[in-house]
Design a protein around this motif. Structure first.
Motif, PDB file in Angstrom:
ATOM      1  N   ALA A 254      -5.988  10.364  61.016  1.00  0.00           N
ATOM      2  CA  ALA A 254      -5.025   9.498  60.318  1.00  0.00           C
ATOM      3  C   ALA A 254      -3.816  10.298  59.841  1.00  0.00           C
ATOM      4  CB  ALA A 254      -5.705   8.809  59.141  1.00  0.00           C
ATOM      5  N   PHE A 255      -4.077  11.506  59.337  1.00  0.00           N
ATOM      6  CA  PHE A 255      -3.007  12.392  58.862  1.00  0.00           C
ATOM      7  C   PHE A 255      -2.067  12.744  60.016  1.00  0.00           C
ATOM      8  CE2 PHE A 255      -1.225  16.501  57.585  1.00  0.00           C
ATOM      9  CZ  PHE A 255      -0.847  16.237  56.287  1.00  0.00           C
ATOM     10  N   GLU A 256      -2.656  13.032  61.169  1.00  0.00           N
ATOM     11  CA  GLU A 256      -1.851  13.357  62.351  1.00  0.00           C
ATOM     12  C   GLU A 256      -1.005  12.168  62.777  1.00  0.00           C
ATOM     13  OE1 GLU A 256      -3.025  15.813  66.097  1.00  0.00           O
ATOM     14  OE2 GLU A 256      -3.706  13.753  66.421  1.00  0.00           O
ATOM     15  N   ASN A 257      -1.623  10.981  62.800  1.00  0.00           N
ATOM     16  CA  ASN A 257      -0.880   9.782  63.193  1.00  0.00           C
ATOM     17  C   ASN A 257       0.286   9.520  62.236  1.00  0.00           C
ATOM     18  OD1 ASN A 257      -2.575   9.356  65.343  1.00  0.00           O
ATOM     19  ND2 ASN A 257      -3.910   7.937  64.245  1.00  0.00           N
ATOM     20  N   ALA A 258       0.027   9.712  60.917  1.00  0.00           N
ATOM     21  CA  ALA A 258       1.079   9.491  59.921  1.00  0.00           C
ATOM     22  C   ALA A 258       2.218  10.484  60.119  1.00  0.00           C
ATOM     23  CB  ALA A 258       0.501   9.602  58.515  1.00  0.00           C
ATOM     24  N   GLN A 259       1.857  11.751  60.373  1.00  0.00           N
ATOM     25  CA  GLN A 259       2.888  12.769  60.601  1.00  0.00           C
ATOM     26  C   GLN A 259       3.698  12.473  61.862  1.00  0.00           C
ATOM     27  OE1 GLN A 259       1.373  16.833  60.524  1.00  0.00           O
ATOM     28  NE2 GLN A 259       2.330  17.040  58.532  1.00  0.00           N
ATOM     29  N   LEU A 260       3.008  12.094  62.939  1.00  0.00           N
ATOM     30  CA  LEU A 260       3.704  11.781  64.187  1.00  0.00           C
ATOM     31  C   LEU A 260       4.628  10.582  64.003  1.00  0.00           C
ATOM     32  CD1 LEU A 260       0.813  12.278  66.770  1.00  0.00           C
ATOM     33  CD2 LEU A 260       2.810  13.742  66.438  1.00  0.00           C
ATOM     34  N   TYR A 261       4.164   9.603  63.223  1.00  0.00           N
ATOM     35  CA  TYR A 261       4.992   8.423  62.964  1.00  0.00           C
ATOM     36  C   TYR A 261       6.245   8.805  62.184  1.00  0.00           C
ATOM     37  CZ  TYR A 261       6.445   3.943  60.989  1.00  0.00           C
ATOM     38  OH  TYR A 261       7.170   2.851  60.608  1.00  0.00           O
ATOM     39  N   GLN A 262       6.050   9.634  61.139  1.00  0.00           N
ATOM     40  CA  GLN A 262       7.204  10.044  60.340  1.00  0.00           C
ATOM     41  C   GLN A 262       8.155  10.924  61.154  1.00  0.00           C
ATOM     42  OE1 GLN A 262       6.050  11.690  56.565  1.00  0.00           O
ATOM     43  NE2 GLN A 262       5.019   9.823  55.901  1.00  0.00           N
ATOM     44  N   GLN A 263       7.578  11.770  62.013  1.00  0.00           N
ATOM     45  CA  GLN A 263       8.421  12.607  62.869  1.00  0.00           C
ATOM     46  C   GLN A 263       9.220  11.751  63.849  1.00  0.00           C
ATOM     47  OE1 GLN A 263       5.769  15.419  64.691  1.00  0.00           O
ATOM     48  NE2 GLN A 263       5.369  16.515  62.780  1.00  0.00           N
ATOM     49  N   VAL A 388      27.945  25.484  56.577  1.00  0.00           N
ATOM     50  CA  VAL A 388      27.339  24.604  55.574  1.00  0.00           C
ATOM     51  C   VAL A 388      26.542  25.471  54.606  1.00  0.00           C
ATOM     52  CG1 VAL A 388      25.816  22.622  55.213  1.00  0.00           C
ATOM     53  CG2 VAL A 388      27.161  22.795  57.310  1.00  0.00           C
ATOM     54  N   VAL A 389      26.772  25.310  53.291  1.00  0.00           N
ATOM     55  CA  VAL A 389      26.110  26.168  52.300  1.00  0.00           C
ATOM     56  C   VAL A 389      25.552  25.339  51.151  1.00  0.00           C
ATOM     57  CG1 VAL A 389      27.465  28.236  52.811  1.00  0.00           C
ATOM     58  CG2 VAL A 389      28.313  26.592  51.132  1.00  0.00           C
ATOM     59  N   HIS A 390      24.592  25.961  50.420  1.00  0.00           N
ATOM     60  CA  HIS A 390      23.996  25.340  49.231  1.00  0.00           C
ATOM     61  C   HIS A 390      23.630  26.453  48.246  1.00  0.00           C
ATOM     62  CE1 HIS A 390      21.301  23.019  46.650  1.00  0.00           C
ATOM     63  NE2 HIS A 390      21.881  21.947  47.143  1.00  0.00           N
ATOM     64  N   PRO A 391      23.742  26.191  46.928  1.00  0.00           N
ATOM     65  CA  PRO A 391      23.444  27.246  45.943  1.00  0.00           C
ATOM     66  C   PRO A 391      21.986  27.700  45.941  1.00  0.00           C
ATOM     67  CG  PRO A 391      24.693  25.454  44.931  1.00  0.00           C
ATOM     68  CD  PRO A 391      24.278  24.982  46.282  1.00  0.00           C
ATOM     69  N   LEU A 392      21.042  26.816  46.255  1.00  0.00           N
ATOM     70  CA  LEU A 392      19.617  27.166  46.183  1.00  0.00           C
ATOM     71  C   LEU A 392      19.190  27.946  47.420  1.00  0.00           C
ATOM     72  CD1 LEU A 392      18.068  23.831  44.826  1.00  0.00           C
ATOM     73  CD2 LEU A 392      18.634  25.906  43.544  1.00  0.00           C
ATOM     74  N   PRO A 393      18.330  28.951  47.263  1.00  0.00           N
ATOM     75  CA  PRO A 393      17.832  29.684  48.437  1.00  0.00           C
ATOM     76  C   PRO A 393      16.844  28.841  49.234  1.00  0.00           C
ATOM     77  CG  PRO A 393      16.770  30.484  46.432  1.00  0.00           C
ATOM     78  CD  PRO A 393      17.828  29.510  45.993  1.00  0.00           C
ATOM     79  N   TYR A 394      16.849  29.033  50.545  1.00  0.00           N
ATOM     80  CA  TYR A 394      15.924  28.360  51.468  1.00  0.00           C
ATOM     81  C   TYR A 394      15.946  26.840  51.269  1.00  0.00           C
ATOM     82  CZ  TYR A 394      14.430  33.192  51.675  1.00  0.00           C
ATOM     83  OH  TYR A 394      14.419  34.555  51.803  1.00  0.00           O
ATOM     84  N   PHE A 395      17.141  26.296  51.072  1.00  0.00           N
ATOM     85  CA  PHE A 395      17.275  24.857  50.812  1.00  0.00           C
ATOM     86  C   PHE A 395      17.165  24.040  52.100  1.00  0.00           C
ATOM     87  CE2 PHE A 395      19.855  21.006  50.352  1.00  0.00           C
ATOM     88  CZ  PHE A 395      19.268  20.443  49.234  1.00  0.00           C
ATOM     89  N   PHE A 396      17.761  24.548  53.185  1.00  0.00           N
ATOM     90  CA  PHE A 396      17.760  23.805  54.438  1.00  0.00           C
ATOM     91  C   PHE A 396      16.507  24.125  55.243  1.00  0.00           C
ATOM     92  CE2 PHE A 396      22.355  24.747  53.611  1.00  0.00           C
ATOM     93  CZ  PHE A 396      22.692  23.459  53.212  1.00  0.00           C
ATOM     94  N   THR A 397      15.977  23.118  55.938  1.00  0.00           N
ATOM     95  CA  THR A 397      14.819  23.317  56.803  1.00  0.00           C
ATOM     96  C   THR A 397      15.283  23.692  58.205  1.00  0.00           C
ATOM     97  OG1 THR A 397      14.718  21.009  57.555  1.00  0.00           O
ATOM     98  CG2 THR A 397      13.576  21.562  55.487  1.00  0.00           C
ATOM     99  N   PHE A 398      14.347  24.236  58.979  1.00  0.00           N
ATOM    100  CA  PHE A 398      14.696  24.604  60.344  1.00  0.00           C
ATOM    101  C   PHE A 398      15.000  23.368  61.180  1.00  0.00           C
ATOM    102  CE2 PHE A 398      13.755  26.099  64.702  1.00  0.00           C
ATOM    103  CZ  PHE A 398      14.658  27.158  64.748  1.00  0.00           C
ATOM    104  N   ASP A 399      14.347  22.250  60.892  1.00  0.00           N
ATOM    105  CA  ASP A 399      14.650  20.998  61.601  1.00  0.00           C
ATOM    106  C   ASP A 399      16.076  20.552  61.319  1.00  0.00           C
ATOM    107  OD1 ASP A 399      12.199  20.800  62.815  1.00  0.00           O
ATOM    108  OD2 ASP A 399      11.307  19.541  61.263  1.00  0.00           O
ATOM    109  N   GLN A 400      16.543  20.735  60.072  1.00  0.00           N
ATOM    110  CA  GLN A 400      17.926  20.402  59.747  1.00  0.00           C
ATOM    111  C   GLN A 400      18.895  21.322  60.491  1.00  0.00           C
ATOM    112  OE1 GLN A 400      17.578  20.679  55.404  1.00  0.00           O
ATOM    113  NE2 GLN A 400      18.060  18.496  55.272  1.00  0.00           N
ATOM    114  N   PHE A 401      18.522  22.584  60.617  1.00  0.00           N
ATOM    115  CA  PHE A 401      19.344  23.547  61.350  1.00  0.00           C
ATOM    116  C   PHE A 401      19.502  23.113  62.809  1.00  0.00           C
ATOM    117  CE2 PHE A 401      19.318  27.803  63.647  1.00  0.00           C
ATOM    118  CZ  PHE A 401      20.664  28.035  63.471  1.00  0.00           C
TER     119      PHE A 401
END
Length: 580
Positions: A254-263, A388-401
């Motif tokens: 179920a967890f996998e299905n939920a993740q795949l759906y959200q992805q 593109v920058v942000h004050p917080l470290p490690y703010f952006f995810t690799f998917d966003q990149f």
């Protein structure tokens, strides 16, 4: 009644009282009670039960004894349900008949309890498993799946403690017993369960607890580990473990299905963003409209703090910050960061993803940590970059990149087209030599100003004795003089003013919403600057004319008055300013 009979009677009475008082109890609670009861009555150091499904047994003997340890087999005829391990402070002093009777009583008790309690509990558990499975498959939200897992565990195993160890970070699950399964964790057993996909157990007799690590497995991989802690039970019951594994496998799917759906939803959203952006940018927008649209999209989609677009050429060190960039890139961008952007982009032409800019020695004073840089290969030898920058470290995810890379890749053509279009427009309305506007552009702007403004001033300049310059120094130097005078004019005008090449050595300036008095001052200032900033030094004569809405005036008459005033300035000895 001897001591053994008296002790046996006391044990039976205690057990009977416990069963009367405790109308509802679990097998773990009962075993814990029996262990404490026997420890007290037998004056033992430690008592532990091990049921049959937890180890292999020797069926040949009822019990075996060492100096300070007794293993009592719980059996009747050929049926064995487990053993009791009793540790004494000194040599055991009980008779065989007492041990036979104790074994028989414990066998009857546990058999009866297990036969009735196990069937009831199994029925309840599998009803709940059916119910929770239905909920799992009706929901595509990760949080809902995890909520149901813990709700089921709390209802069935109220005596257990449990945590879910996940490799992904879920900030919105802080209300649940969820922990991160870190790579550098000291919990090697949890990592072994995650890597192998097999159940791992840790039984501790000294601490009187048992830990089980059950991987949450889907068809595509393992997504975490369910950690269960059974207190007051030194060996985890195997029947309980079978059910928990079944629950974990169901939850893992179920967890996998939920993740795949959200992805898939995120992927659809990303594709929609790219498609809408590409569609919008293909509508012949101007460059500042392209950058403004992209800036808003990036801020909204990535929650970025600052977004900048810059261009540069390989031939020079200058970097141009485009309109549409946020204020940080226009005003506060440090020279070291500008230099790094240009140097890195030209050297690699590769995207850059940095979690913390403070790790760079050259950026000690920078106010931003997270950074994404995507190069753009533009036209006419130009190179661009989106930062593109942000004050917080490690703010952006690799998917966003990755999404930003795709977004900029689909937008680069629009940037190039806008740049080419504006350069073409500039060539049409700009004099190639002086980089001032063309006469036609000046005419059009003056006519437009006369429709919408109340007044304005026109200045006509002529380089004095320009033919002598050409004759003495050559036409190439003559062209250089024209370029220098054009540069002086541009440096002394507002953004709303217009400097143009009128023809030959004549140049013109239009000052919208400037009266005659101020116009004369500006003409005089330019006249002085020309003589100071040209080499070889030349002078200019200026004719100034003025229009206002109250009078029925025209651009043609405005030009004629300026030309007359210029002729007057020439007649006064040149290097003069005259009004007409």
């Amino acid at each position: 009644m001897d001591i053994g009979q008296k002790m046996m009677s006391t044990i039976k009475t205690e057990i009977y009282d416990y069963l009367i008082v405790e109308k509802s109890f679990s097998e773990n609670k009962l075993l814990y009670f029996l262990e404490k009861l026997l420890q007290k009555e037998l004056n033992a150091q430690l008592v532990t039960f091990k049921l049959k499904d937890e180890e292999n047994f020797n069926n040949e003997r009822l019990f075996k004894s060492e100096k300070e340890k007794l293993i009592l087999s719980l059996r009747e005829d050929e049926t064995v349900i487990g053993t009791v391990h009793i540790y004494f402070y000194e040599k055991m002093k009980f008779t065989h008949s007492f041990l036979h009777e104790l074994s028989a009583e414990l066998f009857k008790l546990l058999t009866k309890i297990n036969s009735s309690d196990f069937s009831t509990r199994s029925e309840k558990r599998y009803e709940q498993l059916y119910s929770v499975t239905s909920l799992f498959h009706s929901s595509m939200e990760v949080e809902t799946v995890l909520n149901e897992i813990f709700k089921t565990l709390r209802e069935i195993y109220e005596d257990f403690s449990y945590y879910l160890l996940l490799t992904s970070d879920y900030e919105n699950l802080q209300h649940l017993p969820v922990k991160n399964l870190e790579m550098d964790t000291t919990n090697e057993t949890a990592w072994q369960a995650y890597v192998s996909g097999e159940v791992q157990t840790v039984d501790s007799i000294s601490e009187r607890r048992s830990l089980v690590y059950i991987p949450l497995k889907g068809k595509q991989g393992v997504y975490g580990v369910l950690q269960i802690i059974s207190l007051d039970s030194m060996i985890f019951p195997k029947e309980e473990l079978k059910f928990l594994v079944l629950l974990a496998n169901t939850a893992g799917t179920a967890f996998e299905n939920a993740q795949l759906y959200q992805q898939s939803r995120q992927l659809i959203s990303d594709l929609k963003l790219i498609n809408e952006t590409s569609h919008q940018l293909n509508t012949n927008l101007r460059l500042n409209e392209v950058t403004t649209y992209m800036r808003e999209n990036i801020i909204n989609s990535f929650q970025a703090k600052e977004v900048g677009f810059c261009t540069f050429q390989r031939a020079n060190e200058e970097i141009e910050i485009l309109e549409g960039s946020t204020d940080f890139f226009k005003h506060s961008l440090s020279s070291s960061f500008k230099h790094y952007i240009r140097k890195y982009t030209l050297r690699t032409m590769e995207p850059l993803f940095v979690g913390d800019l403070r790790t760079f020695d050259e950026f000690d004073d920078i106010q931003f940590c997270s950074c994404m840089l995507i190069p753009m290969d533009l036209t006419n030898g130009k190179i661009g970059a989106c930062v593109v920058v942000h004050p917080l470290p490690y703010f952006f995810t690799f998917d966003q990149f990755k999404l930003l890379q795709s977004l900029i890749h689909h937008s680069t053509l629009a940037f190039s087209n806008s740049i080419l279009r504006e350069e073409l427009e500039k060539y049409v309305i700009t004099d190639y030599l002086t980089k001032l506007y063309s006469r036609k552009y000046l005419d059009d702007k003056i006519k437009l100003s006369m429709k919408h403004d109340s007044f304005g001033t026109f200045i006509l300049l002529d380089i004095d004795d320009f033919k002598l310059v050409n004759d003495q120094y050559g036409h190439q130097i003559g062209d250089e003089i024209l370029i220098q005078v054009g540069s002086v004019i541009k440096d002394n005008l507002r953004d709303t003013d217009i400097g143009a090449r009128w023809g030959g050595e004549e140049l013109a300036i239009y000052l919208p919403k400037i009266d005659l008095s101020l116009g004369l001052q500006i003409a005089d200032r330019i006249k002085k600057r020309v003589s100071e900033h040209t080499s070889p030094s030349v002078t200019v004569s200026c004719g100034v004319s003025f229009w206002q809405k109250e009078k029925n005036d025209s651009a043609k008459e405005l030009f004629l008055r300026a030309d007359t005033a210029l002729y007057k300035a020439k007649g006064q000895g040149k290097n003069k300013v005259s009004a007409g």
